[in-house]
Scaffold this motif. Structure first.
Motif, PDB file in Angstrom:
ATOM      1  N   ILE A 161     -36.097  41.198 -28.460  1.00  0.00           N
ATOM      2  CA  ILE A 161     -36.365  39.958 -29.198  1.00  0.00           C
ATOM      3  C   ILE A 161     -36.798  38.846 -28.248  1.00  0.00           C
ATOM      4  O   ILE A 161     -37.783  38.133 -28.490  1.00  0.00           O
ATOM      5  CB  ILE A 161     -35.109  39.537 -29.992  1.00  0.00           C
ATOM      6  N   ILE A 162     -36.066  38.695 -27.154  1.00  0.00           N
ATOM      7  CA  ILE A 162     -36.359  37.630 -26.188  1.00  0.00           C
ATOM      8  C   ILE A 162     -37.730  37.818 -25.561  1.00  0.00           C
ATOM      9  O   ILE A 162     -38.500  36.857 -25.419  1.00  0.00           O
ATOM     10  CB  ILE A 162     -35.260  37.586 -25.115  1.00  0.00           C
ATOM     11  N   ASN A 163     -38.054  39.040 -25.181  1.00  0.00           N
ATOM     12  CA  ASN A 163     -39.362  39.302 -24.561  1.00  0.00           C
ATOM     13  C   ASN A 163     -40.503  38.934 -25.499  1.00  0.00           C
ATOM     14  O   ASN A 163     -41.522  38.374 -25.066  1.00  0.00           O
ATOM     15  CB  ASN A 163     -39.465  40.767 -24.148  1.00  0.00           C
ATOM     16  N   GLN A 164     -40.335  39.231 -26.773  1.00  0.00           N
ATOM     17  CA  GLN A 164     -41.383  38.876 -27.738  1.00  0.00           C
ATOM     18  C   GLN A 164     -41.481  37.368 -27.912  1.00  0.00           C
ATOM     19  O   GLN A 164     -42.577  36.811 -28.008  1.00  0.00           O
ATOM     20  CB  GLN A 164     -41.116  39.559 -29.079  1.00  0.00           C
ATOM     21  N   PHE A 165     -40.343  36.697 -27.956  1.00  0.00           N
ATOM     22  CA  PHE A 165     -40.348  35.242 -28.101  1.00  0.00           C
ATOM     23  C   PHE A 165     -41.062  34.573 -26.928  1.00  0.00           C
ATOM     24  O   PHE A 165     -41.884  33.669 -27.112  1.00  0.00           O
ATOM     25  CB  PHE A 165     -38.919  34.720 -28.211  1.00  0.00           C
ATOM     26  N   LEU A 166     -40.750  35.012 -25.713  1.00  0.00           N
ATOM     27  CA  LEU A 166     -41.309  34.366 -24.526  1.00  0.00           C
ATOM     28  C   LEU A 166     -42.807  34.602 -24.373  1.00  0.00           C
ATOM     29  O   LEU A 166     -43.477  33.864 -23.642  1.00  0.00           O
ATOM     30  CB  LEU A 166     -40.562  34.851 -23.275  1.00  0.00           C
ATOM     31  N   LYS A 167     -43.350  35.585 -25.058  1.00  0.00           N
ATOM     32  CA  LYS A 167     -44.787  35.860 -24.991  1.00  0.00           C
ATOM     33  C   LYS A 167     -45.581  34.986 -25.959  1.00  0.00           C
ATOM     34  O   LYS A 167     -46.810  34.915 -25.877  1.00  0.00           O
ATOM     35  CB  LYS A 167     -45.050  37.329 -25.320  1.00  0.00           C
ATOM     36  N   GLN A 168     -44.905  34.338 -26.884  1.00  0.00           N
ATOM     37  CA  GLN A 168     -45.591  33.625 -27.951  1.00  0.00           C
ATOM     38  C   GLN A 168     -45.506  32.109 -27.780  1.00  0.00           C
ATOM     39  O   GLN A 168     -44.551  31.596 -27.202  1.00  0.00           O
ATOM     40  CB  GLN A 168     -44.998  34.000 -29.309  1.00  0.00           C
ATOM     41  N   LYS A 169     -46.508  31.442 -28.317  1.00  0.00           N
ATOM     42  CA  LYS A 169     -46.461  29.980 -28.434  1.00  0.00           C
ATOM     43  C   LYS A 169     -46.080  29.698 -29.882  1.00  0.00           C
ATOM     44  O   LYS A 169     -46.823  30.023 -30.807  1.00  0.00           O
ATOM     45  CB  LYS A 169     -47.813  29.353 -28.088  1.00  0.00           C
ATOM     46  N   ILE A 170     -44.931  29.122 -30.081  1.00  0.00           N
ATOM     47  CA  ILE A 170     -44.381  28.954 -31.423  1.00  0.00           C
ATOM     48  C   ILE A 170     -44.859  27.637 -32.032  1.00  0.00           C
ATOM     49  O   ILE A 170     -44.673  26.570 -31.440  1.00  0.00           O
ATOM     50  CB  ILE A 170     -42.845  28.990 -31.407  1.00  0.00           C
ATOM     51  N   LYS A 171     -45.460  27.743 -33.196  1.00  0.00           N
ATOM     52  CA  LYS A 171     -45.848  26.552 -33.952  1.00  0.00           C
ATOM     53  C   LYS A 171     -44.808  26.326 -35.041  1.00  0.00           C
ATOM     54  O   LYS A 171     -44.507  27.239 -35.816  1.00  0.00           O
ATOM     55  CB  LYS A 171     -47.236  26.722 -34.573  1.00  0.00           C
ATOM     56  N   ILE A 172     -44.264  25.135 -35.083  1.00  0.00           N
ATOM     57  CA  ILE A 172     -43.215  24.830 -36.056  1.00  0.00           C
ATOM     58  C   ILE A 172     -43.872  24.386 -37.361  1.00  0.00           C
ATOM     59  O   ILE A 172     -44.606  23.393 -37.387  1.00  0.00           O
ATOM     60  CB  ILE A 172     -42.286  23.732 -35.528  1.00  0.00           C
ATOM     61  N   PRO A 173     -43.637  25.099 -38.464  1.00  0.00           N
ATOM     62  CA  PRO A 173     -44.218  24.701 -39.755  1.00  0.00           C
ATOM     63  C   PRO A 173     -43.822  23.275 -40.135  1.00  0.00           C
ATOM     64  O   PRO A 173     -42.714  22.823 -39.825  1.00  0.00           O
ATOM     65  CB  PRO A 173     -43.616  25.722 -40.736  1.00  0.00           C
ATOM     66  N   LYS A 174     -44.725  22.605 -40.792  1.00  0.00           N
ATOM     67  CA  LYS A 174     -44.497  21.203 -41.133  1.00  0.00           C
ATOM     68  C   LYS A 174     -43.250  21.012 -41.985  1.00  0.00           C
ATOM     69  O   LYS A 174     -42.492  20.052 -41.789  1.00  0.00           O
ATOM     70  CB  LYS A 174     -45.723  20.643 -41.863  1.00  0.00           C
TER      71      LYS A 174
END
Length: 224
Positions: A161-174
């Motif tokens: 889970i952590i490895n996948q999270f760190l690979k992504q740029k997370i956009k927070i929905p409005k």
């Protein structure tokens, strides 16, 4: 999977990621139920009421925990780990790491962390506070690790889970941003500005910083 959730804005991108991650509805409800401060989650993890959490970094020294490469980090000013200038000394029961850091940095005054600290920073202005992330960086040239992901079971699942999270740029929905803005009484733009000061990957310099922090804490007998 019993993951304890720090209910602060500094982990909002990770919680948005977990909402999208293919976990069972029961697991996601469990994460929402098991909320707490870093200090509370330290206790829950130690007593095995949960099997993983981002806990106060000073507690990560416990050899029975598996430490993974996710944390709450800042290279310089963090805006939410503060000491109010010209105030009586007062510790914050929510974070052992911040209390210890205040002692290491010889800062006297009221220690405030989390969303309340950010709210007061915005309201009163930065000149009213010492920013502990900024002062640590000035003294050491290193980032500071305020919290670290630790687990006592399901290591491979959490690592994935952590490895996948760190690979992504997370956009927070409005809609999520607006929900947090309303519940925290902080403008959405200020939340996004604040998150620019936070990083999550534990790399070589973060590991070096954590090692230095633990070493300095030992000299103070780990007591804030």
């Amino acid at each position: 999977m019993l993951f304890g959730k720090i209910d602060y804005l500094n982990l909002l991108p990770f919680h948005v990621f977990l909402k999208r991650y293919p976990l069972s509805n029961q697991t996601k409800k469990s994460i929402e139920f098991k909320k707490g401060t870093p200090a509370k989650l330290c206790e829950d993890l130690s007593k095995r009421r949960i099997d993983a959490a981002i806990i106060s970094s000073i507690e990560s020294r416990n050899p029975k925990y598996t430490k993974l490469n996710l944390g709450i980090c800042a290279k310089g000013a963090v805006k939410s780990v503060l000491v109010r200038k010209n105030s009586p000394k007062k510790l914050d029961p929510a974070s052992k790491s911040s209390n210890m850091l205040g002692k290491i940095l010889s800062l006297n005054g009221e220690i405030i962390i989390g969303d309340e600290a950010l709210r007061q920073y915005i309201k009163d202005g930065g000149d009213k506070f010492y920013d502990m992330g900024e002062i640590w960086y000035q003294k050491t040239g290193l980032p500071f690790v305020f919290g670290l992901f630790c687990c006592n079971k399901n290591q491979n699942l959490y690592k994935k889970i952590i490895n996948q999270f760190l690979k992504q740029k997370i956009k927070i929905p409005k809609y999520i941003l607006n929900e947090y803005s309303k519940s925290r009484n902080i403008h959405p733009n200020m939340i996004l500005w604040y998150l620019e000061h936070i990083s999550y990957g534990i790399k070589n310099r973060e590991k070096l910083a954590l090692k230095k922090f633990i070493s300095l804490s030992k000299k103070h007998n780990f007591h804030p």
